[in-house]
Structures are given as C-alpha cells and as structure tokens.
Scaffold this motif. Structure first.
Motif, PDB file in Angstrom:
ATOM      1  N   GLN A   1       0.940  -1.183   0.098  1.00  0.00           N
ATOM      2  CA  GLN A   1      -0.050  -0.020  -0.098  1.00  0.00           C
ATOM      3  C   GLN A   1       0.875   1.098   0.003  1.00  0.00           C
ATOM      4  O   GLN A   1       0.405   2.151  -0.685  1.00  0.00           O
ATOM      5  CB  GLN A   1      -0.871   0.050   1.175  1.00  0.00           C
ATOM      6  CG  GLN A   1      -1.949   1.159   1.262  1.00  0.00           C
ATOM      7  CD  GLN A   1      -3.053   1.174   0.452  1.00  0.00           C
ATOM      8  OE1 GLN A   1      -3.329   0.130  -0.089  1.00  0.00           O
ATOM      9  NE2 GLN A   1      -3.600   2.383   0.211  1.00  0.00           N
ATOM     10  N   LYS A   2       1.895   1.253   0.858  1.00  0.00           N
ATOM     11  CA  LYS A   2       2.948   2.438   0.777  1.00  0.00           C
ATOM     12  C   LYS A   2       3.651   2.837  -0.545  1.00  0.00           C
ATOM     13  O   LYS A   2       3.639   3.710  -0.786  1.00  0.00           O
ATOM     14  CB  LYS A   2       4.105   2.246   1.937  1.00  0.00           C
ATOM     15  CG  LYS A   2       3.252   2.319   3.460  1.00  0.00           C
ATOM     16  CD  LYS A   2       4.357   2.093   4.413  1.00  0.00           C
ATOM     17  CE  LYS A   2       3.985   2.073   5.766  1.00  0.00           C
ATOM     18  NZ  LYS A   2       5.028   1.836   6.824  1.00  0.00           N
ATOM     19  N   VAL A   3       3.874   1.663  -1.202  1.00  0.00           N
ATOM     20  CA  VAL A   3       4.515   1.708  -2.430  1.00  0.00           C
ATOM     21  C   VAL A   3       3.622   2.208  -3.497  1.00  0.00           C
ATOM     22  O   VAL A   3       3.962   3.063  -4.312  1.00  0.00           O
ATOM     23  CB  VAL A   3       5.201   0.303  -2.785  1.00  0.00           C
ATOM     24  CG1 VAL A   3       5.628   0.271  -4.270  1.00  0.00           C
ATOM     25  CG2 VAL A   3       6.388  -0.099  -1.847  1.00  0.00           C
ATOM     26  N   ILE A   4       2.434   1.876  -3.663  1.00  0.00           N
ATOM     27  CA  ILE A   4       1.541   2.434  -4.468  1.00  0.00           C
ATOM     28  C   ILE A   4       1.242   3.733  -4.035  1.00  0.00           C
ATOM     29  O   ILE A   4       1.052   4.299  -4.972  1.00  0.00           O
ATOM     30  CB  ILE A   4       0.200   1.314  -4.272  1.00  0.00           C
ATOM     31  CG1 ILE A   4       0.427  -0.123  -4.836  1.00  0.00           C
ATOM     32  CG2 ILE A   4      -0.929   1.927  -5.356  1.00  0.00           C
ATOM     33  CD1 ILE A   4      -0.478  -1.073  -4.731  1.00  0.00           C
ATOM     34  N   ALA A   5       1.080   4.122  -2.925  1.00  0.00           N
ATOM     35  CA  ALA A   5       0.650   5.379  -2.579  1.00  0.00           C
ATOM     36  C   ALA A   5       1.935   6.465  -3.035  1.00  0.00           C
ATOM     37  O   ALA A   5       1.706   7.477  -3.493  1.00  0.00           O
ATOM     38  CB  ALA A   5       0.479   5.705  -1.137  1.00  0.00           C
ATOM     39  N   ASP A   6       3.200   5.974  -2.879  1.00  0.00           N
ATOM     40  CA  ASP A   6       4.250   6.989  -3.352  1.00  0.00           C
ATOM     41  C   ASP A   6       4.143   6.969  -4.781  1.00  0.00           C
ATOM     42  O   ASP A   6       4.444   8.022  -5.294  1.00  0.00           O
ATOM     43  CB  ASP A   6       5.723   5.784  -2.908  1.00  0.00           C
ATOM     44  CG  ASP A   6       6.024   6.210  -1.545  1.00  0.00           C
ATOM     45  OD1 ASP A   6       5.072   7.038  -0.846  1.00  0.00           O
ATOM     46  OD2 ASP A   6       6.764   5.404  -0.911  1.00  0.00           O
ATOM     47  N   ASN A   7       3.876   5.740  -5.737  1.00  0.00           N
ATOM     48  CA  ASN A   7       3.756   6.011  -7.097  1.00  0.00           C
ATOM     49  C   ASN A   7       2.689   7.146  -7.517  1.00  0.00           C
ATOM     50  O   ASN A   7       2.905   7.721  -8.206  1.00  0.00           O
ATOM     51  CB  ASN A   7       3.545   4.666  -7.646  1.00  0.00           C
ATOM     52  CG  ASN A   7       4.637   3.753  -7.577  1.00  0.00           C
ATOM     53  OD1 ASN A   7       5.940   3.977  -7.231  1.00  0.00           O
ATOM     54  ND2 ASN A   7       4.293   2.291  -7.542  1.00  0.00           N
TER      55      ASN A   7
END
Length: 130
Positions: free
Chosen positions: A22-28
C-alpha cells in the motif's frame, strides 16, 4: 505451550506485506507528475524466493519444512520499474496503479476477515461456547 496457531502469525505477515505494498502504491500515485520518477513495486514471489534461499542456508525452525519469513519493512525488496510512460521520463501508469490498489485492497480485506474469524473463534472458546 503456544496459545495461537501458526495461522495467526502467517496472517499477520500477510497484513505486513499488504501494508508495505500500500505504501509503495501511494508513493507511485503521489509522484505521478514528478519528472524522471520511476514507479516501484513489491513482488511477493520475489520476496518469497529470496526468503526461501536465506532460510535454506540457516534453517533453525521446529520443522525443516517451515520457512521463517520476516516481512519487516527493511527486509522487503522494493523494485524499480525502469521504463517511462511520458516524455518527462515519468514511469507511473495510473491505470496500473489503480488496479494494483484494488487488488491489494481485496487481499487486505480477505486477510482481515480471516483473522477476525480466528479471533471470533477464540472468543467463543473463552466464553465457553456462549
């Protein structure tokens, strides 16, 4: 004596993976307009293979068939995708990110439902079936 079965620990690890994803997707998504930004991804298959290689060399579990997976944020490898979708070098595909977000949400909800069921069963046992 173990109070909880290994299932709860595995569900907890799955939730940790889902949170990192979820954190990685939010960063993207947050960097969709950043020039030169390359999108990132967390691939469970890669993480599992890396952990299997590590545990095969230092297996110290109660059973040789068990894998000790540590999905702490520092141990997960976040991979960059080295391609661009825009002229400014940005590599974020919003359609892909939204699909990944939906998939991760379904995975997370399924884990939450399963762990809630486990705790509900424990609660029933503690109350004596009432």
């Amino acid at each position: 004596m173990k109070l909880f079965s290994g299932t709860i620990n595995q569900l907890e690890r799955g939730l940790s993976y889902s949170a990192i994803k979820q954190k990685v997707i939010a960063d993207n998504v947050a960097n969709v307009d950043t020039p030169g930004y390359k999108s990132k991804d967390v691939n469970f298959k890669t993480v599992l293979q890396d952990e299997m290689k590590m545990t095969s060399s230092k297996s110290q579990s109660s059973d040789p068939r068990h894998f000790a997976l540590d999905l702490a944020e520092g141990s997960v490898k976040i991979q960059k995708r080295n391609f661009s979708y825009r002229e400014n070098g940005n590599g974020v595909d919003m359609d892909r990110e939204m699909a990944n977000l939906a998939t991760n949400q379904i995975y997370h909800d399924a884990l939450i439902e399963r762990i809630s069921g486990k705790f509900g069963s424990l609660n029933t046992v503690i109350r004596g079936g009432q």
